[in-house]
Design an enzyme around this catalytic site. Sequence first.
Site, PDB file in Angstrom:
ATOM      1  N   ARG A 125       0.701  -1.257   0.036  1.00  0.00           N
ATOM      2  CA  ARG A 125      -0.048  -0.017  -0.070  1.00  0.00           C
ATOM      3  C   ARG A 125       0.969   1.452   0.036  1.00  0.00           C
ATOM      4  O   ARG A 125       0.766   2.167  -0.961  1.00  0.00           O
ATOM      5  CB  ARG A 125      -1.175  -0.027   1.214  1.00  0.00           C
ATOM      6  CG  ARG A 125      -1.973   1.187   1.264  1.00  0.00           C
ATOM      7  CD  ARG A 125      -1.147   2.047   2.564  1.00  0.00           C
ATOM      8  NE  ARG A 125      -2.004   3.341   2.617  1.00  0.00           N
ATOM      9  CZ  ARG A 125      -1.530   4.552   2.835  1.00  0.00           C
ATOM     10  NH1 ARG A 125       0.009   4.594   2.874  1.00  0.00           N
ATOM     11  NH2 ARG A 125      -2.232   5.759   2.886  1.00  0.00           N
TER      12      ARG A 125
ATOM     13  N   HIS B  98       2.919   6.152  -2.654  1.00  0.00           N
ATOM     14  CA  HIS B  98       4.032   6.986  -2.819  1.00  0.00           C
ATOM     15  C   HIS B  98       4.494   6.951  -4.007  1.00  0.00           C
ATOM     16  O   HIS B  98       5.553   7.926  -4.441  1.00  0.00           O
ATOM     17  CB  HIS B  98       5.085   6.820  -1.770  1.00  0.00           C
ATOM     18  CG  HIS B  98       4.621   7.080  -0.327  1.00  0.00           C
ATOM     19  ND1 HIS B  98       4.189   8.199   0.060  1.00  0.00           N
ATOM     20  CD2 HIS B  98       4.073   6.339   0.811  1.00  0.00           C
ATOM     21  CE1 HIS B  98       3.565   8.357   1.266  1.00  0.00           C
ATOM     22  NE2 HIS B  98       3.728   7.072   1.855  1.00  0.00           N
TER      23      HIS B  98
END
Length: 115
Positions: A76, A81
């Site tokens: 995740r 990011h």
Amino acid sequence: MSKIDDLTRLKHIRDAAAEALFFIENKTREDLDTNRMLSLALVRLIEIIGEAANHVSESSKTKYVKIPWRQIIGMRNRIIHAYFDVDLEIVWQVITQDLFPLIVEVEKAIEDLES
């Protein structure tokens, strides 16, 4: 502290994983490269799985050790990011190889918490 309990979060994980598996029915890895809606949907479902896992209590994470919490949350974080640099090969691998076994273990945890 969140008002959403671990049982609900585990159900979110299960449901998002099941939906991802449903989305890839009759699809190939190449479809991720040519179907932007599919790839975005699958990435989003992985995000949901990771976000739900991130908010499961430490006691449940310790209790349900067969669920790979660290890897789920790490995936995740990587997707969040690296939003425009997501490796679709890894996304495909996660969905085709990791989600069904995850659903099995999450279902066991859900049954345990419901009993």
